[in-house]
Design a protein around this motif. Structure first.
Motif, mmCIF file in Angstrom:
data_model
loop_
_atom_site.group_PDB
_atom_site.id
_atom_site.type_symbol
_atom_site.label_atom_id
_atom_site.label_comp_id
_atom_site.label_asym_id
_atom_site.label_seq_id
_atom_site.Cartn_x
_atom_site.Cartn_y
_atom_site.Cartn_z
ATOM 1 N N CYS A 1 0.827 -1.193 0.000
ATOM 2 C CA CYS A 1 0.000 0.000 0.000
ATOM 3 C C CYS A 1 0.866 1.249 0.000
ATOM 4 O O CYS A 1 1.852 1.319 0.722
ATOM 5 C CB CYS A 1 -0.913 0.004 1.220
ATOM 6 S SG CYS A 1 -1.993 -1.437 1.290
ATOM 7 N N GLY B 1 -0.829 4.364 0.224
ATOM 8 C CA GLY B 1 -1.616 5.356 0.938
ATOM 9 C C GLY B 1 -1.518 5.192 2.437
ATOM 10 O O GLY B 1 -1.196 4.124 2.948
ATOM 11 N N GLU B 2 -1.809 6.281 3.140
ATOM 12 C CA GLU B 2 -1.732 6.256 4.591
ATOM 13 C C GLU B 2 -3.095 6.226 5.260
ATOM 14 O O GLU B 2 -3.216 5.751 6.379
ATOM 15 C CB GLU B 2 -0.947 7.472 5.078
ATOM 16 C CG GLU B 2 0.492 7.470 4.621
ATOM 17 C CD GLU B 2 1.233 8.722 5.050
ATOM 18 O OE1 GLU B 2 0.671 9.501 5.841
ATOM 19 O OE2 GLU B 2 2.355 8.908 4.593
ATOM 20 N N SER B 3 -4.131 6.742 4.606
ATOM 21 C CA SER B 3 -5.448 6.824 5.233
ATOM 22 C C SER B 3 -6.129 5.457 5.242
ATOM 23 O O SER B 3 -5.732 4.529 4.530
ATOM 24 C CB SER B 3 -6.328 7.833 4.483
ATOM 25 O OG SER B 3 -6.621 7.348 3.191
ATOM 26 N N ALA C 1 -7.518 4.589 1.826
ATOM 27 C CA ALA C 1 -6.472 4.112 0.911
ATOM 28 C C ALA C 1 -6.111 2.671 1.232
ATOM 29 O O ALA C 1 -5.858 1.867 0.319
ATOM 30 C CB ALA C 1 -5.242 5.008 0.987
ATOM 31 N N GLN C 2 -6.075 2.319 2.506
ATOM 32 C CA GLN C 2 -5.767 0.947 2.906
ATOM 33 C C GLN C 2 -6.859 -0.017 2.437
ATOM 34 O O GLN C 2 -6.567 -1.139 2.013
ATOM 35 C CB GLN C 2 -5.600 0.860 4.427
ATOM 36 C CG GLN C 2 -4.438 1.671 4.963
ATOM 37 C CD GLN C 2 -3.093 1.129 4.526
ATOM 38 O OE1 GLN C 2 -2.872 -0.072 4.517
ATOM 39 N NE2 GLN C 2 -2.186 2.015 4.150
ATOM 40 N N ILE D 1 -8.853 0.437 -0.202
ATOM 41 C CA ILE D 1 -8.680 0.327 -1.655
ATOM 42 C C ILE D 1 -7.553 -0.649 -1.965
ATOM 43 O O ILE D 1 -7.684 -1.522 -2.826
ATOM 44 C CB ILE D 1 -8.411 1.712 -2.276
ATOM 45 C CG1 ILE D 1 -9.673 2.572 -2.218
ATOM 46 C CG2 ILE D 1 -7.900 1.584 -3.707
ATOM 47 C CD1 ILE D 1 -9.439 4.023 -2.573
ATOM 48 N N CYS D 2 -6.463 -0.513 -1.256
ATOM 49 C CA CYS D 2 -5.308 -1.391 -1.460
ATOM 50 C C CYS D 2 -5.688 -2.847 -1.231
ATOM 51 O O CYS D 2 -5.365 -3.715 -2.047
ATOM 52 C CB CYS D 2 -4.182 -0.979 -0.525
ATOM 53 S SG CYS D 2 -2.717 -2.014 -0.613
ATOM 54 N N SER E 1 -4.792 0.917 -8.464
ATOM 55 C CA SER E 1 -4.838 0.907 -7.008
ATOM 56 C C SER E 1 -3.935 1.985 -6.425
ATOM 57 O O SER E 1 -4.348 2.743 -5.538
ATOM 58 C CB SER E 1 -4.422 -0.465 -6.481
ATOM 59 O OG SER E 1 -4.272 -0.444 -5.090
ATOM 60 N N GLN E 2 -2.718 2.087 -6.910
ATOM 61 C CA GLN E 2 -1.798 3.089 -6.384
ATOM 62 C C GLN E 2 -2.273 4.502 -6.710
ATOM 63 O O GLN E 2 -2.173 5.403 -5.868
ATOM 64 C CB GLN E 2 -0.390 2.843 -6.907
ATOM 65 C CG GLN E 2 0.231 1.618 -6.300
ATOM 66 C CD GLN E 2 1.652 1.374 -6.756
ATOM 67 O OE1 GLN E 2 2.177 2.066 -7.627
ATOM 68 N NE2 GLN E 2 2.297 0.386 -6.170
ATOM 69 N N GLN F 1 -5.191 5.253 -4.373
ATOM 70 C CA GLN F 1 -4.718 5.463 -3.006
ATOM 71 C C GLN F 1 -4.135 6.864 -2.834
ATOM 72 O O GLN F 1 -4.430 7.553 -1.852
ATOM 73 C CB GLN F 1 -3.668 4.421 -2.635
ATOM 74 C CG GLN F 1 -4.218 3.029 -2.451
ATOM 75 C CD GLN F 1 -3.092 2.047 -2.243
ATOM 76 O OE1 GLN F 1 -2.329 2.186 -1.301
ATOM 77 N NE2 GLN F 1 -2.978 1.065 -3.126
ATOM 78 N N ASP G 1 -5.718 9.801 -0.542
ATOM 79 C CA ASP G 1 -4.891 10.424 0.496
ATOM 80 C C ASP G 1 -4.839 11.939 0.321
ATOM 81 O O ASP G 1 -4.864 12.684 1.296
ATOM 82 C CB ASP G 1 -3.477 9.870 0.478
ATOM 83 C CG ASP G 1 -3.332 8.648 1.376
ATOM 84 O OD1 ASP G 1 -4.270 8.357 2.128
ATOM 85 O OD2 ASP G 1 -2.268 8.011 1.309
#
Length: 97
Positions: A7, A9-11, A14-15, A17-18, A85-86, A89, A93
């Motif tokens: 992953c 993303g930090e939120s 985002a997690q 989605i990952c 995905s990236q 994310q 974020d």
């Protein structure tokens, strides 16, 4: 994690989605590997696998020609899933943070 989702993303969004995209990519990988073996396509597990992966693989197969007996659509789908995905994310974020 070596084989888990990577992953960016930090939120929490985002997690999620990952994880969702990783599950779909893993299902595509399992479906591709299962095509090497004599697996009953009518089994409930294979039916579930087809219902998860076919919406992703079918549009790619319509665009991409087959190379003889080799179907490269799972490989293309996994790369597209990683890219989308990236991108999602990072977009999520930016919206959250």
């Amino acid at each position: 994690m070596l084989f888990g989702p990577q992953c960016v993303g930090e939120s929490a969004a985002a997690q999620i989605i990952c994880l969702l995209f990783w599950i779909i990519g893993f299902a595509i990988f399992i479906r591709a590997i299962s095509s090497w073996f004599n697996v009953d396509p009518r089994s409930p597990i294979m039916q579930a696998l087809y219902s998860i992966t076919e919406p992703v693989l079918d549009p790619i197969r319509r665009i991409m020609p087959r190379l003889g007996m080799i179907d490269l659509s799972p490989l293309v789908a996994i790369f597209l899933l990683i890219f989308v995905s990236q991108a999602l994310q990072l977009l999520v974020d930016d919206m959250v943070l």
